[in-house]
Write a protein that holds these residues in place. Sequence first.
Motif, mmCIF file in Angstrom:
data_model
loop_
_atom_site.group_PDB
_atom_site.id
_atom_site.type_symbol
_atom_site.label_atom_id
_atom_site.label_comp_id
_atom_site.label_asym_id
_atom_site.label_seq_id
_atom_site.Cartn_x
_atom_site.Cartn_y
_atom_site.Cartn_z
ATOM 1 N N GLN A 86 11.851 6.867 -40.267
ATOM 2 C CA GLN A 86 12.086 6.477 -41.662
ATOM 3 C C GLN A 86 12.726 5.101 -41.781
ATOM 4 N N LYS A 87 13.256 4.563 -40.700
ATOM 5 C CA LYS A 87 13.807 3.202 -40.719
ATOM 6 C C LYS A 87 12.697 2.157 -40.790
ATOM 7 N N TYR A 88 11.494 2.537 -40.357
ATOM 8 C CA TYR A 88 10.415 1.557 -40.232
ATOM 9 C C TYR A 88 9.193 1.833 -41.109
ATOM 10 N N VAL A 89 9.014 3.081 -41.520
ATOM 11 C CA VAL A 89 7.831 3.447 -42.305
ATOM 12 C C VAL A 89 8.236 4.551 -43.285
ATOM 13 N N THR A 90 7.586 4.597 -44.438
ATOM 14 C CA THR A 90 7.893 5.629 -45.422
ATOM 15 C C THR A 90 7.388 6.980 -44.929
ATOM 16 N N VAL A 169 4.246 10.341 -30.001
ATOM 17 C CA VAL A 169 5.415 9.445 -30.041
ATOM 18 C C VAL A 169 5.815 8.993 -28.647
ATOM 19 N N TYR A 170 5.545 9.813 -27.636
ATOM 20 C CA TYR A 170 5.970 9.485 -26.271
ATOM 21 C C TYR A 170 4.999 8.543 -25.553
ATOM 22 N N ASP A 174 9.112 2.769 -27.940
ATOM 23 C CA ASP A 174 10.177 3.135 -28.872
ATOM 24 C C ASP A 174 9.554 3.483 -30.228
ATOM 25 N N ILE A 175 10.377 3.973 -31.122
ATOM 26 C CA ILE A 175 9.898 4.414 -32.441
ATOM 27 C C ILE A 175 9.409 3.227 -33.277
ATOM 28 N N LYS A 176 10.024 2.086 -33.112
ATOM 29 C CA LYS A 176 9.570 0.904 -33.864
ATOM 30 C C LYS A 176 8.131 0.552 -33.494
#
Length: 184
Positions: A86-90, A169-170, A174-176
Amino acid sequence: MEPPSNMFWDPAILNGVFNWTAWYRQDATLMWLYGHKYTLNRSESNDARELFGNTNFHKEKTREVAGMISNCKDQAERYKLVHKMQKYVTVDMYGGCYDRLCERVSKSENKSCDEILKQYKFYLAFENSLCKDYVTEKYWNALKREQIPIVNWKNISENIVIPKSYINVYDFKDIKSLANYVKK
């Protein structure tokens, strides 16, 4: 159908009682999966092309990423992945762990939860446990809604799922990086 982390008793007490198992794992006597992949024959493939033609499912959807979590204290700690994303995408989250209950929203909009979720291009099909071969309805339902599932699998055999039908995700450093890929 539940992984060991969701069993609140010791299944070892059943050792020696049964000689067959029916479970979601590939090493079970009987595989009892949440969904099955199926390879279309030539005729079915042609029918699908005719039915869907050049349909752009991605373009038809108006929202980006959704997820639904009602088990708030899970072994996989999905909420941490959601919070980072949620820091990078809605990301619109539904379920008992968030302030948006799909049932409440769907009644006010006179739609089913599936209809609401179907508006999203991506679905967070995060499993509550990171166990061998554990792929639940979250992944399969996202495909039925013509969404790209974003998964958190660590030990899943390609025999169980459709190759290249999901984003893991893996697979990202990273998540960004994941969020940038989703935006792209």
